[in-house]
Design a protein around this motif. Sequence first.
Motif, PDB file in Angstrom:
ATOM      1  N   ASP A 109     -22.847  90.581  54.107  1.00 41.75           N
ATOM      2  CA  ASP A 109     -23.730  90.037  55.148  1.00 41.75           C
ATOM      3  C   ASP A 109     -24.825  89.163  54.540  1.00 41.75           C
ATOM      4  OD1 ASP A 109     -22.245  91.416  57.007  1.00 41.75           O
ATOM      5  OD2 ASP A 109     -23.684  93.072  57.203  1.00 41.75           O
ATOM      6  N   LEU A 110     -25.397  89.612  53.439  1.00 44.95           N
ATOM      7  CA  LEU A 110     -26.437  88.841  52.777  1.00 44.95           C
ATOM      8  C   LEU A 110     -25.897  87.491  52.314  1.00 44.95           C
ATOM      9  CD1 LEU A 110     -29.239  88.489  51.495  1.00 44.95           C
ATOM     10  CD2 LEU A 110     -28.367  89.713  49.485  1.00 44.95           C
ATOM     11  N   LEU A 111     -24.725  87.497  51.708  1.00 43.77           N
ATOM     12  CA  LEU A 111     -24.155  86.256  51.189  1.00 43.77           C
ATOM     13  C   LEU A 111     -23.818  85.280  52.313  1.00 43.77           C
ATOM     14  CD1 LEU A 111     -21.912  87.609  48.290  1.00 43.77           C
ATOM     15  CD2 LEU A 111     -24.173  86.548  48.154  1.00 43.77           C
ATOM     16  N   VAL A 112     -23.343  85.800  53.426  1.00 49.36           N
ATOM     17  CA  VAL A 112     -23.093  84.931  54.578  1.00 49.36           C
ATOM     18  C   VAL A 112     -24.396  84.313  55.060  1.00 49.36           C
ATOM     19  CG1 VAL A 112     -22.348  84.887  56.992  1.00 49.36           C
ATOM     20  CG2 VAL A 112     -20.982  86.112  55.282  1.00 49.36           C
ATOM     21  N   ASP A 113     -25.451  85.122  55.126  1.00 50.42           N
ATOM     22  CA  ASP A 113     -26.750  84.643  55.617  1.00 50.42           C
ATOM     23  C   ASP A 113     -27.316  83.531  54.743  1.00 50.42           C
ATOM     24  OD1 ASP A 113     -26.727  86.365  57.750  1.00 50.42           O
ATOM     25  OD2 ASP A 113     -28.045  87.869  56.825  1.00 50.42           O
ATOM     26  N   ILE A 114     -27.089  83.596  53.426  1.00 43.86           N
ATOM     27  CA  ILE A 114     -27.687  82.580  52.551  1.00 43.86           C
ATOM     28  C   ILE A 114     -26.726  81.427  52.248  1.00 43.86           C
ATOM     29  CG2 ILE A 114     -29.292  84.226  51.521  1.00 43.86           C
ATOM     30  CD1 ILE A 114     -27.550  84.422  49.095  1.00 43.86           C
ATOM     31  N   GLY A 115     -25.574  81.425  52.922  1.00 45.36           N
ATOM     32  CA  GLY A 115     -24.665  80.287  52.827  1.00 45.36           C
ATOM     33  C   GLY A 115     -23.823  80.244  51.572  1.00 45.36           C
ATOM     34  N   CYS A 116     -23.442  81.395  51.054  1.00 44.11           N
ATOM     35  CA  CYS A 116     -22.554  81.432  49.884  1.00 44.11           C
ATOM     36  C   CYS A 116     -21.239  80.730  50.235  1.00 44.11           C
ATOM     37  CB  CYS A 116     -22.299  82.877  49.478  1.00 44.11           C
ATOM     38  SG  CYS A 116     -21.275  83.078  48.008  1.00 44.11           S
ATOM     39  N   PRO A 117     -20.835  79.693  49.485  1.00 41.71           N
ATOM     40  CA  PRO A 117     -19.672  78.891  49.900  1.00 41.71           C
ATOM     41  C   PRO A 117     -18.324  79.559  49.666  1.00 41.71           C
ATOM     42  CG  PRO A 117     -20.543  78.084  47.818  1.00 41.71           C
ATOM     43  CD  PRO A 117     -21.497  79.141  48.295  1.00 41.71           C
ATOM     44  N   LYS A 118     -18.245  80.426  48.674  1.00 45.60           N
ATOM     45  CA  LYS A 118     -17.016  81.168  48.375  1.00 45.60           C
ATOM     46  C   LYS A 118     -17.413  82.596  48.062  1.00 45.60           C
ATOM     47  CE  LYS A 118     -14.732  77.270  45.965  1.00 45.60           C
ATOM     48  NZ  LYS A 118     -15.872  76.333  45.863  1.00 45.60           N
ATOM     49  N   ILE A 119     -16.510  83.522  48.289  1.00 41.39           N
ATOM     50  CA  ILE A 119     -16.790  84.915  47.957  1.00 41.39           C
ATOM     51  C   ILE A 119     -15.798  85.383  46.907  1.00 41.39           C
ATOM     52  CG2 ILE A 119     -16.803  87.286  48.817  1.00 41.39           C
ATOM     53  CD1 ILE A 119     -18.071  86.304  51.340  1.00 41.39           C
ATOM     54  N   LYS A 120     -16.314  86.016  45.891  1.00 38.76           N
ATOM     55  CA  LYS A 120     -15.494  86.543  44.799  1.00 38.76           C
ATOM     56  C   LYS A 120     -15.264  88.030  45.029  1.00 38.76           C
ATOM     57  CE  LYS A 120     -13.569  87.145  40.782  1.00 38.76           C
ATOM     58  NZ  LYS A 120     -14.318  87.358  39.540  1.00 38.76           N
ATOM     59  N   ILE A 121     -14.031  88.455  44.881  1.00 36.19           N
ATOM     60  CA  ILE A 121     -13.700  89.882  44.913  1.00 36.19           C
ATOM     61  C   ILE A 121     -13.437  90.323  43.489  1.00 36.19           C
ATOM     62  CG2 ILE A 121     -12.071  91.625  45.727  1.00 36.19           C
ATOM     63  CD1 ILE A 121     -11.575  89.905  48.192  1.00 36.19           C
ATOM     64  N   ALA A 122     -14.181  91.325  43.050  1.00 39.43           N
ATOM     65  CA  ALA A 122     -14.038  91.823  41.684  1.00 39.43           C
ATOM     66  C   ALA A 122     -12.770  92.659  41.541  1.00 39.43           C
ATOM     67  CB  ALA A 122     -15.252  92.665  41.314  1.00 39.43           C
ATOM     68  N   SER A 123     -12.260  92.702  40.317  1.00 39.36           N
ATOM     69  CA  SER A 123     -11.046  93.476  40.046  1.00 39.36           C
ATOM     70  C   SER A 123     -11.157  94.914  40.545  1.00 39.36           C
ATOM     71  CB  SER A 123     -10.758  93.492  38.547  1.00 39.36           C
ATOM     72  OG  SER A 123     -10.407  92.218  38.070  1.00 39.36           O
ATOM     73  N   PHE A 124     -12.315  95.534  40.321  1.00 39.80           N
ATOM     74  CA  PHE A 124     -12.482  96.942  40.665  1.00 39.80           C
ATOM     75  C   PHE A 124     -12.456  97.172  42.176  1.00 39.80           C
ATOM     76  CE2 PHE A 124     -14.025  96.480  36.421  1.00 39.80           C
ATOM     77  CZ  PHE A 124     -13.808  97.695  35.784  1.00 39.80           C
ATOM     78  N   GLU A 125     -12.694  96.123  42.946  1.00 38.65           N
ATOM     79  CA  GLU A 125     -12.729  96.258  44.413  1.00 38.65           C
ATOM     80  C   GLU A 125     -11.442  95.827  45.098  1.00 38.65           C
ATOM     81  OE1 GLU A 125     -15.915  97.986  43.581  1.00 38.65           O
ATOM     82  OE2 GLU A 125     -15.703  96.013  42.671  1.00 38.65           O
ATOM     83  N   VAL A 126     -10.433  95.411  44.341  1.00 36.08           N
ATOM     84  CA  VAL A 126      -9.178  94.961  44.958  1.00 36.08           C
ATOM     85  C   VAL A 126      -8.577  96.051  45.839  1.00 36.08           C
ATOM     86  CG1 VAL A 126      -6.776  94.324  44.458  1.00 36.08           C
ATOM     87  CG2 VAL A 126      -8.649  93.236  43.204  1.00 36.08           C
ATOM     88  N   THR A 127      -8.738  97.300  45.445  1.00 33.73           N
ATOM     89  CA  THR A 127      -8.142  98.401  46.212  1.00 33.73           C
ATOM     90  C   THR A 127      -9.063  98.923  47.308  1.00 33.73           C
ATOM     91  OG1 THR A 127      -8.922  99.988  44.552  1.00 33.73           O
ATOM     92  CG2 THR A 127      -6.680  99.133  44.288  1.00 33.73           C
TER      93      THR A 127
END
Length: 337
Positions: A109-127
């Motif tokens: 939500d924070l990243l959307v609010d500040i206009g982050c153009p792309k979102i990275k998913i970390a390896s540890f969060e793939v699952t």
Amino acid sequence: MSTLKRPFIIAEVSGNHNGSIERAKEIISSAATNGASCVKLQTYTADTMTIRSDKPDFQIKGGLWDGRNLYELYEWAQTPYEWQKPLFDHARSLGIECISTPFDETAVDLLVDIGCPKIKIASFEVTDLPLVKYIAETKKPVIMSTGMANKQEISDALELLHKYGNGEVMLLHCVSGYPTPAEQMNLNAIGVLKSEFGCSVGLSDHTLGNQAAIAAVALGAEVIEKHFTLRRTDGGPDAAFSMEPEELATLVRDCNTVYDALGNGAFDLVAAEQENVKFRRSIYAVKSIKAGEAFSQDNIRRIRPGFGLEPKYFDFVLGKVALRDFSAGDPLTKADL
């Protein structure tokens, strides 16, 4: 024909700010100065990552962070939420892209609010499929690292990203070792990811040195991500496997050189060869030949330079009658056939 994009180099700030927003800004400035395409932050707090506990499950044993518990590690390495917008703004002011990795829904939500153009998913969060789905629903382009993930786990995450997202997904081959020995990098997985999942591919690299990243570009990587710090001797959570400014500049230069060297795969004469065509062999008279005299192995040869008939015509010419006089050193031409 090559359709690869020029390497997009991501300098990962992570916890290398060492608790100082001014240092974080200095790292971003250095990344921009030394040619990075993008800087990447991490968006979490210790409380969104884990709980404060001294139970054995939460203790880190071995490696760079030996002796800490998980809460202590993330409290040390976190980039506070209130820093995120100022750091994004700083990057934008320098003309460099800034993205981040969220580790829970509040971070998304924070990243959307500040206009982050792309979102990275970390390896540890793939699952963490509920988080993957939540990220997909932002409809932002996604870059996903694949460290530790097997084919099914990658497929499960991609299914959600394509079902709920905008369909723009890049996979980064990654080995989640800090640092990773080069012999464990398995760079050929880059091509497998591309063929298996039909995505653009890149490399999230935790090796020491630039060799793996440079090789990855030759194997089709369009994104290279490496941790970045001002000086490894300054310490920090990720300093030991982070590159320094001069190494970043070298990485950018060498990755672009390799990209340029790949070319389009066509068998065309290139500029560097133009002047050397004349040094190919061709058919020349090596003795005087009178009109009406037959060409033979004795009076013509395939020699350099290349201003005469191509050597492929040699057997055809043998035994044919000369239509004009030749002196030694005269080339045979198509007109002489």
